[in-house]
Scaffold this motif. Sequence first.
Motif, PDB file in Angstrom:
ATOM      1  N   MET A   1       0.822  -1.188   0.000  1.00  0.00           N
ATOM      2  CA  MET A   1       0.000   0.000   0.000  1.00  0.00           C
ATOM      3  C   MET A   1       0.866   1.251   0.000  1.00  0.00           C
ATOM      4  SD  MET A   1      -2.905   0.873   2.709  1.00  0.00           S
ATOM      5  CE  MET A   1      -4.169   1.982   2.301  1.00  0.00           C
ATOM      6  N   TYR A   2       1.764   1.387   0.975  1.00  0.00           N
ATOM      7  CA  TYR A   2       2.683   2.510   1.038  1.00  0.00           C
ATOM      8  C   TYR A   2       4.103   1.969   1.012  1.00  0.00           C
ATOM      9  CZ  TYR A   2      -1.358   5.123   2.669  1.00  0.00           C
ATOM     10  OH  TYR A   2      -2.586   5.693   2.775  1.00  0.00           O
ATOM     11  N   LYS A   3       4.962   2.618   0.264  1.00  0.00           N
ATOM     12  CA  LYS A   3       6.348   2.160   0.188  1.00  0.00           C
ATOM     13  C   LYS A   3       7.117   2.511   1.452  1.00  0.00           C
ATOM     14  CE  LYS A   3       6.488   1.955  -4.684  1.00  0.00           C
ATOM     15  NZ  LYS A   3       6.421   2.659  -5.871  1.00  0.00           N
ATOM     16  N   LYS A   4       6.882   3.700   1.997  1.00  0.00           N
ATOM     17  CA  LYS A   4       7.591   4.128   3.197  1.00  0.00           C
ATOM     18  C   LYS A   4       6.572   4.646   4.205  1.00  0.00           C
ATOM     19  CE  LYS A   4      11.218   7.001   4.944  1.00  0.00           C
ATOM     20  NZ  LYS A   4      11.904   8.246   4.828  1.00  0.00           N
ATOM     21  N   MET A   5       6.582   4.058   5.384  1.00  0.00           N
ATOM     22  CA  MET A   5       5.639   4.477   6.419  1.00  0.00           C
ATOM     23  C   MET A   5       6.163   5.725   7.110  1.00  0.00           C
ATOM     24  SD  MET A   5       3.223   2.145   6.323  1.00  0.00           S
ATOM     25  CE  MET A   5       3.300   3.022   4.823  1.00  0.00           C
ATOM     26  N   SER A   6       5.244   6.581   7.430  1.00  0.00           N
ATOM     27  CA  SER A   6       5.563   7.801   8.145  1.00  0.00           C
ATOM     28  C   SER A   6       4.947   7.695   9.539  1.00  0.00           C
ATOM     29  CB  SER A   6       4.994   9.001   7.375  1.00  0.00           C
ATOM     30  OG  SER A   6       5.287  10.189   8.038  1.00  0.00           O
ATOM     31  N   TRP A   7       5.718   7.091  10.458  1.00  0.00           N
ATOM     32  CA  TRP A   7       5.223   6.872  11.811  1.00  0.00           C
ATOM     33  C   TRP A   7       5.361   8.151  12.611  1.00  0.00           C
ATOM     34  CZ3 TRP A   7       2.730   2.563  11.424  1.00  0.00           C
ATOM     35  CH2 TRP A   7       3.221   1.526  10.651  1.00  0.00           C
ATOM     36  N   PRO A   8       4.561   8.352  13.621  1.00  0.00           N
ATOM     37  CA  PRO A   8       3.602   7.404  14.166  1.00  0.00           C
ATOM     38  C   PRO A   8       2.273   7.433  13.411  1.00  0.00           C
ATOM     39  CG  PRO A   8       3.592   9.367  15.522  1.00  0.00           C
ATOM     40  CD  PRO A   8       4.663   9.557  14.471  1.00  0.00           C
ATOM     41  N   LEU A   9       1.499   6.404  13.655  1.00  0.00           N
ATOM     42  CA  LEU A   9       0.132   6.317  13.169  1.00  0.00           C
ATOM     43  C   LEU A   9      -0.767   6.719  14.334  1.00  0.00           C
ATOM     44  CD1 LEU A   9      -1.792   5.286  10.854  1.00  0.00           C
ATOM     45  CD2 LEU A   9      -1.900   3.150  12.149  1.00  0.00           C
ATOM     46  N   THR A  10      -1.670   7.664  14.092  1.00  0.00           N
ATOM     47  CA  THR A  10      -2.621   8.072  15.128  1.00  0.00           C
ATOM     48  C   THR A  10      -3.949   7.400  14.824  1.00  0.00           C
ATOM     49  OG1 THR A  10      -1.514  10.201  15.391  1.00  0.00           O
ATOM     50  CG2 THR A  10      -3.748  10.024  16.259  1.00  0.00           C
ATOM     51  N   LEU A  11      -4.441   6.633  15.779  1.00  0.00           N
ATOM     52  CA  LEU A  11      -5.679   5.886  15.617  1.00  0.00           C
ATOM     53  C   LEU A  11      -6.796   6.601  16.366  1.00  0.00           C
ATOM     54  CD1 LEU A  11      -6.896   3.240  14.500  1.00  0.00           C
ATOM     55  CD2 LEU A  11      -6.334   2.193  16.698  1.00  0.00           C
ATOM     56  N   TYR A  12      -7.858   6.938  15.648  1.00  0.00           N
ATOM     57  CA  TYR A  12      -9.022   7.627  16.208  1.00  0.00           C
ATOM     58  C   TYR A  12     -10.105   6.577  16.455  1.00  0.00           C
ATOM     59  CZ  TYR A  12      -6.563  11.752  14.658  1.00  0.00           C
ATOM     60  OH  TYR A  12      -5.614  12.724  14.475  1.00  0.00           O
ATOM     61  N   PHE A  13     -10.468   6.344  17.704  1.00  0.00           N
ATOM     62  CA  PHE A  13     -11.385   5.269  18.059  1.00  0.00           C
ATOM     63  C   PHE A  13     -12.475   5.782  18.989  1.00  0.00           C
ATOM     64  CE2 PHE A  13      -8.488   5.549  21.528  1.00  0.00           C
ATOM     65  CZ  PHE A  13      -9.215   5.187  22.645  1.00  0.00           C
ATOM     66  N   ASP A  14     -13.560   5.039  19.078  1.00  0.00           N
ATOM     67  CA  ASP A  14     -14.667   5.374  19.967  1.00  0.00           C
ATOM     68  C   ASP A  14     -14.522   4.583  21.258  1.00  0.00           C
ATOM     69  OD1 ASP A  14     -17.029   5.887  21.289  1.00  0.00           O
ATOM     70  OD2 ASP A  14     -18.334   5.335  19.616  1.00  0.00           O
ATOM     71  N   GLY A  15     -14.047   5.237  22.301  1.00  0.00           N
ATOM     72  CA  GLY A  15     -13.814   4.576  23.579  1.00  0.00           C
ATOM     73  C   GLY A  15     -15.075   4.142  24.298  1.00  0.00           C
ATOM     74  N   GLU A  16     -16.241   4.615  23.871  1.00  0.00           N
ATOM     75  CA  GLU A  16     -17.502   4.191  24.473  1.00  0.00           C
ATOM     76  C   GLU A  16     -17.955   2.841  23.927  1.00  0.00           C
ATOM     77  OE1 GLU A  16     -19.055   5.480  26.997  1.00  0.00           O
ATOM     78  OE2 GLU A  16     -17.652   7.141  27.144  1.00  0.00           O
ATOM     79  N   CYS A  17     -17.420   2.421  22.799  1.00  0.00           N
ATOM     80  CA  CYS A  17     -17.788   1.141  22.187  1.00  0.00           C
ATOM     81  C   CYS A  17     -17.053   0.020  22.923  1.00  0.00           C
ATOM     82  CB  CYS A  17     -17.408   1.152  20.710  1.00  0.00           C
ATOM     83  SG  CYS A  17     -17.444  -0.463  19.911  1.00  0.00           S
ATOM     84  N   PRO A  18     -17.779  -0.895  23.551  1.00  0.00           N
ATOM     85  CA  PRO A  18     -17.126  -1.963  24.326  1.00  0.00           C
ATOM     86  C   PRO A  18     -16.180  -2.829  23.484  1.00  0.00           C
ATOM     87  CG  PRO A  18     -19.452  -1.880  24.848  1.00  0.00           C
ATOM     88  CD  PRO A  18     -19.240  -0.966  23.682  1.00  0.00           C
ATOM     89  N   LEU A  19     -16.580  -3.213  22.291  1.00  0.00           N
ATOM     90  CA  LEU A  19     -15.714  -4.053  21.453  1.00  0.00           C
ATOM     91  C   LEU A  19     -14.491  -3.271  20.979  1.00  0.00           C
ATOM     92  CD1 LEU A  19     -18.425  -5.946  19.390  1.00  0.00           C
ATOM     93  CD2 LEU A  19     -17.150  -6.753  21.380  1.00  0.00           C
ATOM     94  N   CYS A  20     -14.710  -2.010  20.618  1.00  0.00           N
ATOM     95  CA  CYS A  20     -13.594  -1.163  20.190  1.00  0.00           C
ATOM     96  C   CYS A  20     -12.604  -0.972  21.339  1.00  0.00           C
ATOM     97  CB  CYS A  20     -14.104   0.200  19.723  1.00  0.00           C
ATOM     98  SG  CYS A  20     -15.391   0.113  18.463  1.00  0.00           S
ATOM     99  N   ALA A  21     -13.128  -0.725  22.535  1.00  0.00           N
ATOM    100  CA  ALA A  21     -12.270  -0.500  23.699  1.00  0.00           C
ATOM    101  C   ALA A  21     -11.429  -1.741  24.012  1.00  0.00           C
ATOM    102  CB  ALA A  21     -13.122  -0.110  24.911  1.00  0.00           C
ATOM    103  N   ARG A  22     -11.994  -2.926  23.800  1.00  0.00           N
ATOM    104  CA  ARG A  22     -11.218  -4.154  24.019  1.00  0.00           C
ATOM    105  C   ARG A  22     -10.055  -4.238  23.036  1.00  0.00           C
ATOM    106  NH1 ARG A  22     -13.606  -7.002  27.736  1.00  0.00           N
ATOM    107  NH2 ARG A  22     -15.848  -6.920  28.017  1.00  0.00           N
ATOM    108  N   GLU A  23     -10.317  -3.911  21.782  1.00  0.00           N
ATOM    109  CA  GLU A  23      -9.246  -3.951  20.784  1.00  0.00           C
ATOM    110  C   GLU A  23      -8.170  -2.926  21.106  1.00  0.00           C
ATOM    111  OE1 GLU A  23      -8.484  -3.536  15.977  1.00  0.00           O
ATOM    112  OE2 GLU A  23     -10.528  -3.401  16.744  1.00  0.00           O
ATOM    113  N   ILE A  24      -8.574  -1.731  21.507  1.00  0.00           N
ATOM    114  CA  ILE A  24      -7.607  -0.677  21.847  1.00  0.00           C
ATOM    115  C   ILE A  24      -6.778  -1.091  23.053  1.00  0.00           C
ATOM    116  CG2 ILE A  24      -7.351   1.715  22.632  1.00  0.00           C
ATOM    117  CD1 ILE A  24      -8.133   1.257  19.596  1.00  0.00           C
ATOM    118  N   LYS A  25      -7.400  -1.733  24.021  1.00  0.00           N
ATOM    119  CA  LYS A  25      -6.671  -2.206  25.206  1.00  0.00           C
ATOM    120  C   LYS A  25      -5.565  -3.181  24.791  1.00  0.00           C
ATOM    121  CE  LYS A  25      -7.719  -3.556  29.887  1.00  0.00           C
ATOM    122  NZ  LYS A  25      -8.768  -3.813  30.859  1.00  0.00           N
TER     123      LYS A  25
END
Length: 152
Positions: A1-25
């Motif tokens: 997809m990308y040849k060179k990654m430009s870190w960091p990656l900022t992930l925008y997530f919904d912390g109120e979502c129980p399943l999403c919060a488990r993945e983020i944890k």
Amino acid sequence: MYKKMSWPLTLYFDGECPLCAREIKLLRRHAVKDRLLFVDISSGAFDAKALEFTFEQMQSSLHARFADGRWVTGLDATLWSWRAAGLGFWATPLTWNVFRPLLEFGYRLFCRLRPHLAWLPHPDSGSRCVDNRCAVPTSKPASDDQPTLKKK
């Protein structure tokens, strides 16, 4: 997809979502600070307009942004966040073209059902309780700007 990654990656997530919060944890446990950052869009301090999005757009699917400003959404945001956390092996099926249409369909279905899953146990449930009272988010449509809390 990308040849060179430009870190960091900022992930925008919904912390109120129980399943999403488990993945983020899980991701937080493995993330290296200079490769993966987290922003909870359900936080009162979050401003979608500053990113040139609406809250509804941010809530409709997972969003992530590389340090150079490139955005990835949905399954691609999942793939790159898992790679940034060093768990790319587990996300490898997301790169298989033969499964991609089925995975996209499943992801879109999850995104439509996600607002109605607030009743599921949240991994931070203990920190949401004070004086034997717990704040539990109610199901909310994508148009709400702020999470609504219901007292038990």
